[in-house]
Enzyme design. Structure first.
Site, PDB file in Angstrom:
ATOM      1  N   GLY A  53      61.648   1.727  18.017  1.00 48.16           N
ATOM      2  CA  GLY A  53      63.074   1.684  17.732  1.00 48.16           C
ATOM      3  C   GLY A  53      63.525   2.909  16.974  1.00 48.16           C
ATOM      4  O   GLY A  53      64.292   2.803  16.015  1.00 48.16           O
ATOM      5  N   HIS A  54      63.051   4.072  17.420  1.00 52.14           N
ATOM      6  CA  HIS A  54      63.417   5.323  16.771  1.00 52.14           C
ATOM      7  C   HIS A  54      63.110   6.506  17.693  1.00 52.14           C
ATOM      8  O   HIS A  54      62.504   6.332  18.744  1.00 52.14           O
ATOM      9  CB  HIS A  54      62.663   5.488  15.440  1.00 52.14           C
ATOM     10  CG  HIS A  54      61.182   5.544  15.603  1.00 52.14           C
ATOM     11  ND1 HIS A  54      60.384   4.434  15.504  1.00 52.14           N
ATOM     12  CD2 HIS A  54      60.348   6.576  15.871  1.00 52.14           C
ATOM     13  CE1 HIS A  54      59.103   4.772  15.698  1.00 52.14           C
ATOM     14  NE2 HIS A  54      59.068   6.069  15.932  1.00 52.14           N
ATOM     15  N   ALA A  55      63.533   7.679  17.268  1.00 55.70           N
ATOM     16  CA  ALA A  55      63.200   8.943  17.931  1.00 55.70           C
ATOM     17  C   ALA A  55      62.786   9.921  16.843  1.00 55.70           C
ATOM     18  O   ALA A  55      63.061   9.718  15.665  1.00 55.70           O
ATOM     19  CB  ALA A  55      64.400   9.487  18.700  1.00 55.70           C
ATOM     20  N   ARG A 100      62.216   5.586  21.572  1.00 62.30           N
ATOM     21  CA  ARG A 100      61.175   4.733  22.120  1.00 62.30           C
ATOM     22  C   ARG A 100      61.163   3.384  21.434  1.00 62.30           C
ATOM     23  O   ARG A 100      61.400   3.275  20.228  1.00 62.30           O
ATOM     24  CB  ARG A 100      59.800   5.387  22.044  1.00 62.30           C
ATOM     25  CG  ARG A 100      59.028   5.322  20.730  1.00 62.30           C
ATOM     26  CD  ARG A 100      59.481   6.234  19.597  1.00 62.30           C
ATOM     27  NE  ARG A 100      59.849   7.555  19.953  1.00 62.30           N
ATOM     28  CZ  ARG A 100      59.023   8.585  20.042  1.00 62.30           C
ATOM     29  NH1 ARG A 100      57.783   8.445  19.671  1.00 62.30           N
ATOM     30  NH2 ARG A 100      59.449   9.762  20.400  1.00 62.30           N
ATOM     31  N   TYR A 125      65.051   9.564  13.631  1.00 60.79           N
ATOM     32  CA  TYR A 125      66.357   8.978  13.904  1.00 60.79           C
ATOM     33  C   TYR A 125      66.083   7.487  14.045  1.00 60.79           C
ATOM     34  O   TYR A 125      65.418   7.057  14.981  1.00 60.79           O
ATOM     35  CB  TYR A 125      66.964   9.501  15.213  1.00 60.79           C
ATOM     36  CG  TYR A 125      67.456  10.912  15.137  1.00 60.79           C
ATOM     37  CD1 TYR A 125      68.635  11.213  14.460  1.00 60.79           C
ATOM     38  CD2 TYR A 125      66.759  11.938  15.756  1.00 60.79           C
ATOM     39  CE1 TYR A 125      69.101  12.520  14.391  1.00 60.79           C
ATOM     40  CE2 TYR A 125      67.227  13.249  15.694  1.00 60.79           C
ATOM     41  CZ  TYR A 125      68.388  13.521  15.011  1.00 60.79           C
ATOM     42  OH  TYR A 125      68.842  14.817  14.944  1.00 60.79           O
TER      43      TYR A 125
END
Length: 139
Positions: A53-55, A100, A125
């Site tokens: 749940g981030h980049a 992702r 992020y």
């Protein structure tokens, strides 16, 4: 904004078959296009749970299902793709700036991640809208 998902590739790692058991190895700069600065793994993920749940702004990763299976949902702000990982000699290369999420973990699964740099909270992020604004700024 330019597409990034074509840079997310599943690679086959060396597999040395032996009647006593198989062996796979990964060398930074050889099998992955970066030096490996950090290794971590996810395990005992409860049924129905999601991870990720981030980049990342600069970090690159290789994700491997060491045991069991799970899915990686990739999103570059233009499109998304689901990749199923279930072999310990296959890894998913993820470049920078790809959102992702990991889900659909099988019982007893272990997810190993090889990362191009050490942990840095400033590299993340974690808010999808902030990520999309950053991607739009890359045009």
């Amino acid at each position: 904004m330019f597409p990034l998902l074509d840079q997310c590739t599943v690679i086959d790692l060396p597999k040395i078959a032996d009647q006593r058991g198989n062996l796979t190895f990964v060398e930074g700069g050889v099998h992955v296009p970066f030096d490996i600065a950090r290794v971590y793994y996810l395990y005992d993920v409860p049924g129905g749970a999601e991870r990720g749940g981030h980049a990342h702004k600069d970090l690159r990763q290789l994700i491997i299902a060491m045991s069991g299976s799970f899915d990686v949902v990739l999103d570059d702000g233009l499109s998304n793709r689901r990749v199923h990982l279930n072999r310990s000699y296959r890894g998913l290369l993820i470049p920078t700036m790809v959102w992702r999420e990991l889900d659909n973990f099988s019982s007893g699964s272990v997810c190993m991640v090889l990362a191009s740099s050490r942990y840095d909270e400033g590299d993340y992020y974690r808010d999808y809208q902030e990520y999309l604004r950053a991607r739009e700024g890359q045009s």
